[in-house]
Design a protein around this motif. Sequence first.
Motif, PDB file in Angstrom:
ATOM      1  N   PHE A  61      53.818 -38.027   1.255  1.00 10.92           N
ATOM      2  CA  PHE A  61      53.530 -39.030   2.274  1.00 10.92           C
ATOM      3  C   PHE A  61      52.047 -38.978   2.608  1.00 10.92           C
ATOM      4  CE2 PHE A  61      58.077 -38.067   3.197  1.00 10.92           C
ATOM      5  CZ  PHE A  61      58.566 -39.335   2.888  1.00 10.92           C
ATOM      6  N   CYS A  62      51.455 -40.159   2.725  1.00 11.57           N
ATOM      7  CA  CYS A  62      50.034 -40.256   3.071  1.00 11.57           C
ATOM      8  C   CYS A  62      49.771 -39.522   4.386  1.00 11.57           C
ATOM      9  CB  CYS A  62      49.630 -41.715   3.186  1.00 11.57           C
ATOM     10  SG  CYS A  62      47.996 -41.957   3.915  1.00 11.57           S
ATOM     11  N   ARG A  63      48.693 -38.780   4.431  1.00 11.03           N
ATOM     12  CA  ARG A  63      48.365 -37.967   5.598  1.00 11.03           C
ATOM     13  C   ARG A  63      48.052 -38.834   6.828  1.00 11.03           C
ATOM     14  NH1 ARG A  63      43.666 -35.395   6.810  1.00 11.03           N
ATOM     15  NH2 ARG A  63      42.622 -36.136   4.951  1.00 11.03           N
ATOM     16  N   ILE A  64      47.614 -40.071   6.574  1.00 12.89           N
ATOM     17  CA  ILE A  64      47.252 -40.944   7.695  1.00 12.89           C
ATOM     18  C   ILE A  64      48.423 -41.822   8.139  1.00 12.89           C
ATOM     19  CG2 ILE A  64      45.738 -42.842   8.417  1.00 12.89           C
ATOM     20  CD1 ILE A  64      43.645 -41.691   6.438  1.00 12.89           C
ATOM     21  N   CYS A  65      49.060 -42.505   7.168  1.00 11.26           N
ATOM     22  CA  CYS A  65      50.025 -43.549   7.553  1.00 11.26           C
ATOM     23  C   CYS A  65      51.469 -43.266   7.121  1.00 11.26           C
ATOM     24  CB  CYS A  65      49.580 -44.887   6.979  1.00 11.26           C
ATOM     25  SG  CYS A  65      49.883 -45.040   5.205  1.00 11.26           S
ATOM     26  N   ASN A  66      51.709 -42.203   6.349  1.00 11.23           N
ATOM     27  CA  ASN A  66      53.053 -41.827   5.866  1.00 11.23           C
ATOM     28  C   ASN A  66      53.618 -42.757   4.791  1.00 11.23           C
ATOM     29  OD1 ASN A  66      53.163 -39.723   7.872  1.00 11.23           O
ATOM     30  ND2 ASN A  66      53.512 -41.381   9.327  1.00 11.23           N
ATOM     31  N   ASN A  67      52.759 -43.572   4.208  1.00 15.48           N
ATOM     32  CA  ASN A  67      53.164 -44.347   3.042  1.00 15.48           C
ATOM     33  C   ASN A  67      53.389 -43.375   1.884  1.00 15.48           C
ATOM     34  OD1 ASN A  67      53.506 -46.399   1.186  1.00 15.48           O
ATOM     35  ND2 ASN A  67      51.307 -46.841   0.986  1.00 15.48           N
ATOM     36  N   LEU A  68      54.212 -43.753   0.921  1.00 14.24           N
ATOM     37  CA  LEU A  68      54.362 -42.918  -0.269  1.00 14.24           C
ATOM     38  C   LEU A  68      53.075 -42.965  -1.072  1.00 14.24           C
ATOM     39  CD1 LEU A  68      57.958 -43.765  -1.486  1.00 14.24           C
ATOM     40  CD2 LEU A  68      57.123 -41.565  -0.638  1.00 14.24           C
ATOM     41  N   ILE A  73      45.626 -39.287   0.587  1.00 14.84           N
ATOM     42  CA  ILE A  73      45.431 -40.534   1.340  1.00 14.84           C
ATOM     43  C   ILE A  73      45.842 -41.684   0.436  1.00 14.84           C
ATOM     44  CG2 ILE A  73      43.745 -41.952   2.595  1.00 14.84           C
ATOM     45  CD1 ILE A  73      42.928 -39.429   3.719  1.00 14.84           C
ATOM     46  N   CYS A  74      46.700 -42.567   0.936  1.00 12.19           N
ATOM     47  CA  CYS A  74      47.282 -43.585   0.061  1.00 12.19           C
ATOM     48  C   CYS A  74      46.285 -44.694  -0.287  1.00 12.19           C
ATOM     49  CB  CYS A  74      48.534 -44.175   0.714  1.00 12.19           C
ATOM     50  SG  CYS A  74      48.164 -45.352   2.035  1.00 12.19           S
ATOM     51  N   LEU A  75      46.701 -45.574  -1.189  1.00  9.48           N
ATOM     52  CA  LEU A  75      45.831 -46.657  -1.660  1.00  9.48           C
ATOM     53  C   LEU A  75      45.464 -47.618  -0.536  1.00  9.48           C
ATOM     54  CD1 LEU A  75      47.524 -47.481  -5.097  1.00  9.48           C
ATOM     55  CD2 LEU A  75      45.264 -46.436  -4.713  1.00  9.48           C
ATOM     56  N   VAL A  76      46.425 -47.876   0.367  1.00  6.19           N
ATOM     57  CA  VAL A  76      46.160 -48.806   1.461  1.00  6.19           C
ATOM     58  C   VAL A  76      45.106 -48.204   2.395  1.00  6.19           C
ATOM     59  CG1 VAL A  76      47.145 -49.972   3.473  1.00  6.19           C
ATOM     60  CG2 VAL A  76      48.475 -49.809   1.367  1.00  6.19           C
ATOM     61  N   CYS A  77      45.314 -46.956   2.792  1.00  7.14           N
ATOM     62  CA  CYS A  77      44.382 -46.324   3.737  1.00  7.14           C
ATOM     63  C   CYS A  77      42.984 -46.166   3.148  1.00  7.14           C
ATOM     64  CB  CYS A  77      44.901 -44.958   4.174  1.00  7.14           C
ATOM     65  SG  CYS A  77      46.290 -45.084   5.300  1.00  7.14           S
ATOM     66  N   SER A  78      42.905 -46.002   1.823  1.00  5.87           N
ATOM     67  CA  SER A  78      41.577 -45.808   1.246  1.00  5.87           C
ATOM     68  C   SER A  78      40.925 -47.117   0.819  1.00  5.87           C
ATOM     69  CB  SER A  78      41.637 -44.806   0.085  1.00  5.87           C
ATOM     70  OG  SER A  78      42.731 -45.082  -0.748  1.00  5.87           O
TER      71      SER A  78
HETATM   72 ZN    ZN Z   1      48.074 -44.291   4.069  1.00  2.02          ZN
END
Ligand code: ZN
Length: 205
Positions: A61-68, A73-78
Amino acid sequence: MGENRMAYPKLIEQLITKFSKLPGIGRRSAERIAFWLLDHSQEEANILAKSIIDLKEGLMFCRICNNLSDTEICLVCSDTTRDEKIICVVENPKDLLAIEKSGSYKGHYHVLLGTISPADGCGPEDLKISQLMNRVSAENIEEVVIATDPDNEGEMTALYLVEQLRPLGVKISRISVGIPMGSSLEYADMSTLGMSLAMRREIRE
Ligand SMILES: [Zn+2]
């Protein structure tokens, strides 16, 4: 009698049984997949098997938003081209993916990883809510869009979020039209989902 099923060698039968338990795959499709694999090279079978193992071992899970994500850090957050002043709150990563597929939203997300559900013994503390509050306080967030499902648990969760977010002075909105009461975001068709986001209504009190 009755069953006129071909007797497959055990190894094939075993695989067919496994495949036919996958969503949307009946016994016939399972047989087709098993024979497709038999027809193809060892290497192709290895690649497929490895993808399954990698999926289970490599996803987090992404450290910021919990997306897979397969990175911390996920693609959306980055993605720096997205609007960082707006966060859309969803129940699970599948809902995030559904909204992404609709192409109608270019802000950030926060995945709660569940809903408040007294029947399942799941309270606010079991969800990623305090993490959301921290983000809204620390980042320069102007709007939080609550996109939990329009069912009992989703509405209960939305109410709780509104209560918690209110003192932070951020604009709060809720997805609205189109998605029938009691249904789930992940099954909404893309244009309905897009419309629902575009026509979100602000919650003022
Ligand atoms: Zn994220």
